[in-house]
Design a protein around this motif. Structure first.
Motif, PDB file in Angstrom:
ATOM      1  N   ALA A 212       0.281 -38.093   3.411  1.00  0.00           N
ATOM      2  CA  ALA A 212      -0.633 -36.942   3.440  1.00  0.00           C
ATOM      3  C   ALA A 212      -1.051 -36.599   4.868  1.00  0.00           C
ATOM      4  O   ALA A 212      -1.071 -35.421   5.262  1.00  0.00           O
ATOM      5  CB  ALA A 212      -1.863 -37.238   2.587  1.00  0.00           C
ATOM      6  N   SER A 213      -1.372 -37.602   5.666  1.00  0.00           N
ATOM      7  CA  SER A 213      -1.836 -37.370   7.033  1.00  0.00           C
ATOM      8  C   SER A 213      -0.763 -36.708   7.881  1.00  0.00           C
ATOM      9  O   SER A 213      -1.023 -35.720   8.590  1.00  0.00           O
ATOM     10  CB  SER A 213      -2.264 -38.699   7.670  1.00  0.00           C
ATOM     11  OG  SER A 213      -3.279 -39.316   6.919  1.00  0.00           O
ATOM     12  N   ASN A 214       0.438 -37.245   7.836  1.00  0.00           N
ATOM     13  CA  ASN A 214       1.511 -36.688   8.656  1.00  0.00           C
ATOM     14  C   ASN A 214       1.973 -35.336   8.134  1.00  0.00           C
ATOM     15  O   ASN A 214       2.403 -34.479   8.914  1.00  0.00           O
ATOM     16  CB  ASN A 214       2.676 -37.680   8.710  1.00  0.00           C
ATOM     17  CG  ASN A 214       2.397 -38.830   9.663  1.00  0.00           C
ATOM     18  OD1 ASN A 214       2.552 -38.706  10.866  1.00  0.00           O
ATOM     19  ND2 ASN A 214       1.954 -39.957   9.104  1.00  0.00           N
ATOM     20  N   TYR A 215       1.868 -35.122   6.849  1.00  0.00           N
ATOM     21  CA  TYR A 215       2.192 -33.821   6.271  1.00  0.00           C
ATOM     22  C   TYR A 215       1.257 -32.751   6.823  1.00  0.00           C
ATOM     23  O   TYR A 215       1.692 -31.684   7.242  1.00  0.00           O
ATOM     24  CB  TYR A 215       2.070 -33.912   4.750  1.00  0.00           C
ATOM     25  CG  TYR A 215       2.374 -32.627   4.036  1.00  0.00           C
ATOM     26  CD1 TYR A 215       3.677 -32.267   3.732  1.00  0.00           C
ATOM     27  CD2 TYR A 215       1.354 -31.761   3.663  1.00  0.00           C
ATOM     28  CE1 TYR A 215       3.961 -31.081   3.076  1.00  0.00           C
ATOM     29  CE2 TYR A 215       1.624 -30.578   3.001  1.00  0.00           C
ATOM     30  CZ  TYR A 215       2.927 -30.241   2.710  1.00  0.00           C
ATOM     31  OH  TYR A 215       3.198 -29.066   2.070  1.00  0.00           O
ATOM     32  N   LEU A 216      -0.039 -33.052   6.843  1.00  0.00           N
ATOM     33  CA  LEU A 216      -1.020 -32.081   7.314  1.00  0.00           C
ATOM     34  C   LEU A 216      -0.973 -31.882   8.823  1.00  0.00           C
ATOM     35  O   LEU A 216      -1.181 -30.770   9.317  1.00  0.00           O
ATOM     36  CB  LEU A 216      -2.432 -32.520   6.900  1.00  0.00           C
ATOM     37  CG  LEU A 216      -2.730 -32.481   5.400  1.00  0.00           C
ATOM     38  CD1 LEU A 216      -4.113 -33.047   5.120  1.00  0.00           C
ATOM     39  CD2 LEU A 216      -2.630 -31.067   4.862  1.00  0.00           C
ATOM     40  N   LEU A 217      -0.716 -32.936   9.558  1.00  0.00           N
ATOM     41  CA  LEU A 217      -0.694 -32.837  11.017  1.00  0.00           C
ATOM     42  C   LEU A 217       0.601 -32.244  11.554  1.00  0.00           C
ATOM     43  O   LEU A 217       0.662 -31.830  12.714  1.00  0.00           O
ATOM     44  CB  LEU A 217      -0.920 -34.219  11.633  1.00  0.00           C
ATOM     45  CG  LEU A 217      -2.345 -34.770  11.511  1.00  0.00           C
ATOM     46  CD1 LEU A 217      -2.388 -36.237  11.919  1.00  0.00           C
ATOM     47  CD2 LEU A 217      -3.312 -33.968  12.352  1.00  0.00           C
ATOM     48  N   GLY A 218       1.638 -32.202  10.747  1.00  0.00           N
ATOM     49  CA  GLY A 218       2.905 -31.621  11.185  1.00  0.00           C
ATOM     50  C   GLY A 218       3.896 -32.625  11.721  1.00  0.00           C
ATOM     51  O   GLY A 218       4.935 -32.247  12.264  1.00  0.00           O
TER      52      GLY A 218
END
Length: 728
Positions: free
Chosen positions: A159-165
């Motif tokens: 989720a974190s890397n998905y949102l941060l790009g």
């Protein structure tokens, strides 16, 4: 909200230790997303994961947690789950429910229950949801489960890397040494998790300790990552507090259960029972062991430090917490975000704002020490006088000092995050593009640690990671008939096993894919036939709107001419009417416009131009032509996707990546469908006549046709578009 047959939905119930939170997500059908990206040459979109969207009102939390039903299993559905299900049914379109998966994933609270209670609860939950809802729930073991802490951490990392790009735009997130992802820290009431991708040296050294994660981009290409994740059960703030109180009892002892235990981790003067309930009755103080706050935060840090278990044996260094081995963290490239208690404990009570830049240890500790040294009565009065107070504000203030000390110890002495601002540590040097660097600096994401609650308006939750994995599993593999050896999911890192691509312990996302309708895409080229009437995305919409605007202006001009003509002399209107009527009649004989008595154009012209008051006027009869009238008009499905203007302040963010979601419309139209009414049904007179008397119908009792109601005319049947558009 608009109905869209090309939307997919998913429901996740996060069953934590203190409550259960409903999350609803949606995303574009992968076939539609691929067609659009290919049509418009969007290589970035082809190499991206599905764009997951949500909104603030699509979440709901209830208290207490599922684990509290361990002794009353039969009540968990009716007393706990039903309100969440009811809320979900208000959001998800009725026609989508059967294709919408529902998951309940329980975390630390359930992990603390005996296995027999866990099994009984998950079984009852699955049975209840199957009986009382139509959501897709094909596999109880997969959809209703107690997940491991490592799994929770991995979902949070996704989720974190998905949102941060970090997934979709790795070139813009190069932190140095070929590293482009972010680490993830989570802390709840009962457990804490860490997940990160070690640098290349550590990844090779500790390959057996890593998880293999495989996702799939819109074009069907696999995307693999090797991640370390672990959990510390009992190291959440509530469980840590319980252990701390036990240590206080051992440290000071109790005599006849009437002792007073000084606690440096409570504000000065605050008195509570051992379980944290404030004590106001003096009789209770004399009758029971109580805790009295001293507000000495430096002493609090010293007394919470032993809870880390740093003195426990460690088989393989480095060991961070409780003797548990973790690969060495390279803070030059590993930049962590912290959610849940990491966010709440650094914000809220201590006045930090969401727009603040990266966490600064020196500034934070100064705020905490100042707050905890205050007299409790002063703190309480301050909270009571606030206009924005809520029912949890007093409890948050009561627990703030212990939580702050626990976070500081976990973060700096446990995990080893540099104490920026006090140890002379500086932000690591990084190699990123200028634009990404400036953006990341503003948000603090290139610091060793940054607490977050939302990224671009989207809550950072491990449930999002689970749904990203599920949506990726719906995409067919690129250029293959199946995905054996390239399945989406995660499992053990298959080190040294020749030819093994999918481990035996592989965790599948629960979704499945089907070949795209028009043929499979290969090598980045699609054989799918593009539908020119698919109004799914912004640029298509703008193009279509341009054409529609031109047509609308033309309609306005025609309407204006007709209005102007209305005020001309009546005899001229009649002459024009006669000419138009003749044209309509000829056209109908040729199968053209107007078909059937009272066709759209003849009715319209009759109302505009009026009929002759003289004995010489014309009637047009459907029976004269014997045609099937075009009195039924069907519209094909219209698919509309919502943009930010539809969203509440929960927003839909960047798909949820870092850009805003877009408005999309799709659908097609069929040609007007000719009816099959008989000549008699279209009632009208066959014969032209010059006498009004000859036009009179015989009474109905004498075989007269009678008068048909316009309400029953097929031309007045409702279009499918006139049904309520209820997608939320």
């Amino acid at each position: 909200m608009g109905k869209g047959k090309h939307w997919r939905y998913g429901v996740i119930l996060d069953a934590g230790s203190s409550g259960t939170r409903l999350h609803i997500y949606r995303w574009q059908d992968p076939e539609k997303a691929l067609k659009h990206a290919l049509k418009h040459g969007q290589s970035d979109a082809l190499n991206s994961l599905p764009k997951i969207m949500t909104e603030k009102k699509w979440t709901m939390k209830i208290h207490p947690g599922v684990s509290t039903f361990g002794d009353k299993v039969a009540d968990v559905g009716r007393e706990h789950l039903q309100s969440l299900v009811d809320h979900a049914m208000q959001i998800i379109p009725r026609e989508k429910v059967k294709d919408t998966p529902i998951f309940l994933m329980a975390t630390a609270g359930m992990r603390l229950l005996p296995q027999v209670q866990q099994t009984a609860l998950t079984s009852e939950i699955c049975s209840y949801l199957r009986k009382h809802t139509d959501f897709s729930l094909p596999d109880c073991d997969l959809h209703i489960q107690v997940i491991k802490g490592e799994t929770e951490g991995l979902y949070g990392w996704i989720a974190s890397n998905y949102l941060l790009g970090g997934f979709d735009n790795p070139d813009k997130h190069q932190h140095g040494k070929g590293h482009h992802t972010y680490g993830f820290l989570d802390m709840g009431g009962a457990s804490a998790q860490i997940a990160f991708a070690p640098n290349s040296t550590e990844a090779e050294k500790h390959a057996n300790d890593l998880k293999l994660l495989r996702l799939r981009t819109i074009d069907g290409s696999p995307s693999e990552y090797k991640v370390f994740t672990t959990t510390w059960l009992g190291f959440g703030v509530n469980q840590a507090r319980a252990s701390y109180v036990e240590n206080l009892e051992e440290l000071y002892g109790t005599e006849n259960s009437q002792s007073e235990l000084p606690d440096p981790c409570l504000p000065k003067g605050l008195r509570t029972t051992l379980d944290g309930t404030p004590v106001t009755d003096i009789k209770s103080v004399k009758a029971n062991t109580t805790i009295i706050g001293t507000g000495a935060f430096d002493e609090c840090l010293k007394q919470t430090y032993p809870l880390l278990g740093k003195d426990k044996p460690c088989d393989d260094k480095p060991c961070l917490i409780n003797g548990q081995h973790v690969p060495a963290i390279d803070f030059d490239v590993n930049h962590f975000i912290g959610v849940s208690e990491y966010w709440h404990t650094t914000h809220g009570v201590f006045g930090a704002q969401e727009g603040d830049k990266a966490y600064d240890f020196a500034t934070y500790q100064k705020k905490v020490k100042s707050f905890c040294a205050q007299d409790w009565n002063a703190i309480k009065s301050s909270i009571q006088s606030r206009k924005d107070k809520n029912k949890y504000a007093m409890q948050d203030a009561q627990e703030a000092c212990f939580k702050a000390s626990w976070l500081i110890n976990i973060l700096h002495d446990g995990i080893g995050v540099p104490r920026i601002g006090i140890e002379g540590d500086k932000m690591p040097k990084v190699n990123v593009s200028k634009g990404a660097l400036e953006s990341a600096k503003d948000k603090g994401f290139l610091e060793p640690f940054q607490p977050v609650d939302k990224i671009d308006g989207i809550e950072v939750s491990w449930t999002l990671g689970k749904m990203v994995l599920y949506a990726a599993g719906q995409i067919p593999p690129k250029g293959e008939n199946d995905d054996r050896g390239n399945e989406v999911g995660f499992g053990s890192n298959p080190v040294g096993l020749t030819g093994v691509k999918t481990p035996t312990d592989w965790q599948f996302p629960g979704s499945s894919w089907r070949p795209f309708a028009g043929g499979h895409h290969k090598g980045g080229n699609s054989t799918i036939d593009d539908d020119h009437d698919d109004w799914d995305f912004d640029d298509d919409l703008l193009h279509k709107r341009g054409g529609s605007t031109t047509g609308f202006l033309g309609f306005l001009a025609l309407l204006l001419l007709l209005v102007l003509y209305w005020f001309r002399k009546r005899d001229r209107r009649v002459r024009l009417y006669t000419r138009v009527n003749s044209f309509v009649r000829r056209s109908r004989k040729q199968g053209g416009i107007g078909g059937g008595h009272g066709g759209p154009l003849s009715t319209f012209t009759s109302k505009i131009f009026g009929g002759s008051r003289s004995g010489n006027y014309e009637r047009v009869s459907a029976m004269e032509e014997g045609l099937s009238g075009a009195d039924q008009f069907e519209l094909g499905d219209v698919d509309s996707s919502l943009d930010d203007s539809d969203s509440s302040d929960g927003g839909s963010g960047s798909g949820i990546s870092s850009s805003s979601s877009s408005s999309r419309f799709g659908g097609n139209r069929t040609q007007p469908q000719l009816g099959s009414l008989s000549a008699l049904d279209r009632s009208g007179l066959v014969v032209r006549t010059d006498s009004r008397e000859r036009l009179m119908l015989p009474p109905f009792s004498q075989g007269g046709v009678g008068r048909r109601s316009r309400a029953g005319s097929p031309t007045r049947m409702k279009s499918p578009l006139m049904s309520p558009l209820d997608e939320r």
